[in-house]
Design an enzyme around this catalytic site. Structure first.
Site, PDB file in Angstrom:
ATOM      1  N   ASN A   1      -4.328 -10.509  -2.441  1.00  0.00           N
ATOM      2  CA  ASN A   1      -4.586 -11.537  -1.419  1.00  0.00           C
ATOM      3  C   ASN A   1      -5.758 -12.455  -1.760  1.00  0.00           C
ATOM      4  O   ASN A   1      -5.752 -13.624  -1.405  1.00  0.00           O
ATOM      5  CB  ASN A   1      -4.733 -10.911  -0.019  1.00  0.00           C
ATOM      6  CG  ASN A   1      -5.848  -9.912   0.069  1.00  0.00           C
ATOM      7  OD1 ASN A   1      -6.392  -9.477  -0.950  1.00  0.00           O
ATOM      8  ND2 ASN A   1      -6.200  -9.532   1.276  1.00  0.00           N
TER       9      ASN A   1
ATOM     10  N   LYS B   1      -7.793  -3.406 -13.078  1.00  0.00           N
ATOM     11  CA  LYS B   1      -6.327  -3.469 -13.005  1.00  0.00           C
ATOM     12  C   LYS B   1      -5.963  -4.345 -11.805  1.00  0.00           C
ATOM     13  O   LYS B   1      -6.089  -3.946 -10.660  1.00  0.00           O
ATOM     14  CB  LYS B   1      -5.696  -2.086 -12.826  1.00  0.00           C
ATOM     15  CG  LYS B   1      -4.187  -2.169 -13.057  1.00  0.00           C
ATOM     16  CD  LYS B   1      -3.369  -1.251 -12.195  1.00  0.00           C
ATOM     17  CE  LYS B   1      -3.193  -1.671 -10.773  1.00  0.00           C
ATOM     18  NZ  LYS B   1      -2.361  -2.886 -10.544  1.00  0.00           N
TER      19      LYS B   1
ATOM     20  N   ALA C   1      -3.511  -6.644  -9.208  1.00  0.00           N
ATOM     21  CA  ALA C   1      -2.213  -6.412  -8.561  1.00  0.00           C
ATOM     22  C   ALA C   1      -1.092  -7.038  -9.394  1.00  0.00           C
ATOM     23  O   ALA C   1      -1.304  -8.053 -10.065  1.00  0.00           O
ATOM     24  CB  ALA C   1      -2.229  -7.003  -7.159  1.00  0.00           C
TER      25      ALA C   1
ATOM     26  N   GLU D   1     -12.055  -0.197  -0.057  1.00  0.00           N
ATOM     27  CA  GLU D   1     -11.960  -1.259   0.963  1.00  0.00           C
ATOM     28  C   GLU D   1     -10.510  -1.280   1.400  1.00  0.00           C
ATOM     29  O   GLU D   1      -9.650  -1.829   0.704  1.00  0.00           O
ATOM     30  CB  GLU D   1     -12.337  -2.618   0.363  1.00  0.00           C
ATOM     31  CG  GLU D   1     -13.760  -2.723  -0.123  1.00  0.00           C
ATOM     32  CD  GLU D   1     -14.772  -2.816   0.989  1.00  0.00           C
ATOM     33  OE1 GLU D   1     -14.368  -2.895   2.173  1.00  0.00           O
ATOM     34  OE2 GLU D   1     -15.970  -2.789   0.700  1.00  0.00           O
TER      35      GLU D   1
ATOM     36  N   CYS E   1      -7.583  -8.565   4.942  1.00  0.00           N
ATOM     37  CA  CYS E   1      -7.793  -7.281   5.609  1.00  0.00           C
ATOM     38  C   CYS E   1      -8.695  -7.428   6.832  1.00  0.00           C
ATOM     39  O   CYS E   1      -8.792  -6.509   7.629  1.00  0.00           O
ATOM     40  CB  CYS E   1      -8.316  -6.241   4.638  1.00  0.00           C
ATOM     41  SG  CYS E   1      -9.634  -6.847   3.626  1.00  0.00           S
TER      42      CYS E   1
ATOM     43  N   GLU F   1      -1.098  -2.695  10.649  1.00  0.00           N
ATOM     44  CA  GLU F   1      -1.571  -3.964  10.113  1.00  0.00           C
ATOM     45  C   GLU F   1      -0.378  -4.896   9.885  1.00  0.00           C
ATOM     46  O   GLU F   1       0.635  -4.482   9.322  1.00  0.00           O
ATOM     47  CB  GLU F   1      -2.299  -3.674   8.796  1.00  0.00           C
ATOM     48  CG  GLU F   1      -3.256  -4.745   8.393  1.00  0.00           C
ATOM     49  CD  GLU F   1      -4.105  -4.331   7.190  1.00  0.00           C
ATOM     50  OE1 GLU F   1      -3.671  -3.461   6.418  1.00  0.00           O
ATOM     51  OE2 GLU F   1      -5.196  -4.888   7.032  1.00  0.00           O
TER      52      GLU F   1
HETATM   53  P1  ADP Z   1      -0.099  -3.972  -1.003  1.00  0.00           P
HETATM   54  O1  ADP Z   1       0.889  -3.022  -0.377  1.00  0.00           O
HETATM   55  O2  ADP Z   1      -0.669  -4.937  -0.063  1.00  0.00           O
HETATM   56  O3  ADP Z   1       0.351  -4.578  -2.292  1.00  0.00           O
HETATM   57  P2  ADP Z   1      -1.461  -1.905  -2.395  1.00  0.00           P
HETATM   58  O4  ADP Z   1      -2.494  -0.985  -1.873  1.00  0.00           O
HETATM   59  O5  ADP Z   1      -0.124  -1.350  -2.745  1.00  0.00           O
HETATM   60  O6  ADP Z   1      -1.342  -3.064  -1.347  1.00  0.00           O
HETATM   61  O7  ADP Z   1      -1.986  -2.675  -3.669  1.00  0.00           O
HETATM   62  C1  ADP Z   1      -3.341  -2.875  -3.983  1.00  0.00           C
HETATM   63  C2  ADP Z   1      -3.572  -2.535  -5.425  1.00  0.00           C
HETATM   64  O8  ADP Z   1      -3.277  -1.154  -5.603  1.00  0.00           O
HETATM   65  C3  ADP Z   1      -2.687  -3.268  -6.420  1.00  0.00           C
HETATM   66  O9  ADP Z   1      -3.451  -3.565  -7.571  1.00  0.00           O
HETATM   67  C4  ADP Z   1      -1.627  -2.250  -6.742  1.00  0.00           C
HETATM   68  O10 ADP Z   1      -1.068  -2.436  -8.020  1.00  0.00           O
HETATM   69  C5  ADP Z   1      -2.425  -0.985  -6.713  1.00  0.00           C
HETATM   70  N1  ADP Z   1      -1.634   0.234  -6.549  1.00  0.00           N
HETATM   71  C6  ADP Z   1      -0.524   0.424  -5.805  1.00  0.00           C
HETATM   72  N2  ADP Z   1      -0.102   1.689  -5.911  1.00  0.00           N
HETATM   73  C7  ADP Z   1      -0.975   2.343  -6.732  1.00  0.00           C
HETATM   74  C8  ADP Z   1      -1.088   3.673  -7.247  1.00  0.00           C
HETATM   75  N3  ADP Z   1      -0.212   4.610  -6.914  1.00  0.00           N
HETATM   76  N4  ADP Z   1      -2.112   3.959  -8.064  1.00  0.00           N
HETATM   77  C9  ADP Z   1      -3.005   3.009  -8.398  1.00  0.00           C
HETATM   78  N5  ADP Z   1      -2.955   1.751  -7.963  1.00  0.00           N
HETATM   79  C10 ADP Z   1      -1.951   1.407  -7.145  1.00  0.00           C
END
Ligand code: ADP
Length: 484
Positions: free
Chosen positions: A158, A181, A183, A256, A290, A387
């Protein structure tokens, strides 16, 4: 429509130990523009092996970086912040292309992100230790605050630049390397920041950007003993998983996570200001922050008028491709996000809420959703419990101050909260009683690099920004000097 600027900062490779590389097995994944569905490019689909190499590279880069003075490190960070501003148009275009927010918001995000670099360039110089009055005459007791070691960050889509900057800046300023890492939806912005660190001469291995499979990379970052600190911004379920996975290595964590921000409008509020604040806190980034207001509690005396004014203002919002001038609300990030928003609206309507405006996909189709206002929302509706992350304002009615507080706090999360009142006593009573990490009083915008951002309850751990934001990247060492 203005012609999109060429994506000069777009790199289709990950940044590992100072090199732009592909995944070991050559696999990639595509990134799309949420406004048009157009493919923007692809990035490497990396996993555990590449993550281990990045961790080793970070560990090698650490000793020389921690030995440099805070002033020296700060100088580089300030240069990086400056370069982000110089390249603001290119960065903002990239953000809008892969994330969807209007260009004006993307430019604000670049400025906000750069401000973290500037702030922590300075805060790094103020990592003070202390001396402790000694309990024995031949001893002196000293306390140092030291860099924690290899850090890792998992960032959301976001605010692809700002959420990264507020982790990278304090980590580097404190004397640590960091692996990011980003998104899956928004890796290009993170890679662009990597590119800029090369331009200012940040040594290899200090900021690495790994794109790829979230579970594999996340599991490796959590399980590896060399990584001493993990900072995550994202959803509560993923935060919970990372917390559990980090137990084996007793890692320091910053989380967060999600919120369910109440936005309380009392009868004595300045309604013009409340509507303006509601718009800012609800529709910014199409409701995908958020700290977005998720539950509007409006006192009976002003309920109808507030609802009507918010409806009017919502109907005036210009929805469209964020690259087009005048657009105030871009698309949602993807079809899944849109379906979730629609489900919440449908659930509310099925259970007796009334629609004042919106409630459906925008005529533009794709991932666009109409700004929506719902009234007569009840606390048990999904929209008041989960949310939303979309441009929907659900209005609930309340009568007393105590009721507003109790209902606001009736949730397992507590990130932001907002209240509108002109009664100073009430402002303190309610502001102090709200279970939230941040409270906006007569404002819908609270984020700034100079203040601590973070939540209570299941909204997370730690704070980002402010003088507090560097603490998570430090450890404390006590030294006893005896025989003096
Ligand atoms: P949203 O559902 O809003 O995309 P996420 O919490 O899934 O929110 O995503 C936030 C970040 O967490 C992204 O960088 C995503 O790739 C990462 N992420 C999602 N699943 C995992 C996981 N199992 N382990 C590590 N990182 C993850």
């Amino acid at each position: 429509m203005s012609t999109p600027a060429p994506l000069a900062l777009l790199r289709e490779a990950a940044l590992l130990d100072g090199h732009w590389v592909q995944a070991d097995d050559g696999q990639t994944f595509d990134v799309h523009d949420p406004a048009t569905g157009q493919r923007l490019g692809h990035v490497p689909l990396m996993g555990a092996a590449e993550t281990r190499r990045a961790i080793d590279a970070a560990a090698r880069a650490w000793p020389a970086w921690r030995r440099r003075t805070a002033r020296d490190r700060g100088h580089l960070l300030r240069q990086l912040g400056q370069l982000m501003l110089t390249r603001s148009d290119e960065l903002a275009t990239l953000i809008t292309r892969e994330q969807g927010k209007p260009l004006a918001e993307a430019r604000s995000e670049v400025a906000y992100a750069a401000a973290y670099l500037d702030w922590y360039a300075e805060e790094g110089k103020r990592v003070y230790g202390e001396t402790i009055p000694t309990p024995s005459a031949d001893r002196r007791l000293l306390v140092f605050r030291e860099p924690i070691g290899v850090c890792a960050a998992i960032t959301p889509w976001n605010f692809p630049l700002a959420m990264m900057a507020r982790k990278v800046a304090p980590a580097l300023a404190a004397g640590n390397p960091i692996i990011v890492k980003p998104a899956e939806s928004t890796p290009f912005t993170a890679l662009a920041l990597g590119l800029l660190t090369e331009e200012v001469g940040l040594p290899p291995g200090l900021l690495q950007v790994l794109t790829g499979e979230p579970r594999a990379i996340g599991a490796e970052l959590c399980a590896h003993p060399t990584v001493r600190k993990l900072s995550f911004t994202g959803s509560t379920p993923v935060g919970r998983l990372l917390f559990a996975q980090s137990a084996s290595t007793i890692k320091k964590l910053s989380l967060e996570l999600g919120g369910l921000a109440p936005f309380i409008v009392f009868d004595d509020a300045d309604l013009d200001a409340a509507v303006e604040g509601a718009l800012a806190s609800k529709y910014r980034n199409a409701g995908q922050t958020c700290v977005c207001s998720n539950r509007f509690f409006v006192q009976t005396g002003v309920y109808d008028e507030f609802a009507d004014r918010l409806r009017e203002a919502s109907e005036r919002l210009v929805v469209g491709n964020g690259l087009h001038s005048g657009v105030q609300q871009g698309p949602l990030i993807n079809a899944v996000a849109l379906a979730k928003v629609q489900h919440q609206v449908d659930d509310a309507l099925a259970r007796g809420a009334r629609l004042l405006t919106g409630g459906k996909r925008h005529a533009l189709g794709g991932n666009f959703y109409t700004p929506t206002v719902l009234v007569d929302v009840q606390p048990d509706m999904v929209i008041a419990r989960e949310e939303t992350f979309g441009p929907v304002a659900p209005l609930l009615r309340f009568t007393s101050e105590d009721e507003a507080i109790a209902r606001s706090n009736d949730t397992e999360v507590g990130l932001a909260a907002y209240l509108y009142s002109r009664d100073i006593g009430r402002i303190f009573r309610v502001g102090e009683a709200l279970e939230a990490g941040m409270v906006g009083v007569n404002t819908g915008l609270i984020s700034t690099e100079v203040a601590p951002f973070g939540g209570v309850k299941q909204s997370g751990l730690g704070r980002e920004g402010g003088r507090q934001g560097i603490d998570d990247y430090l450890t404390t060492k006590y030294m006893a000097l005896a025989g003096l």
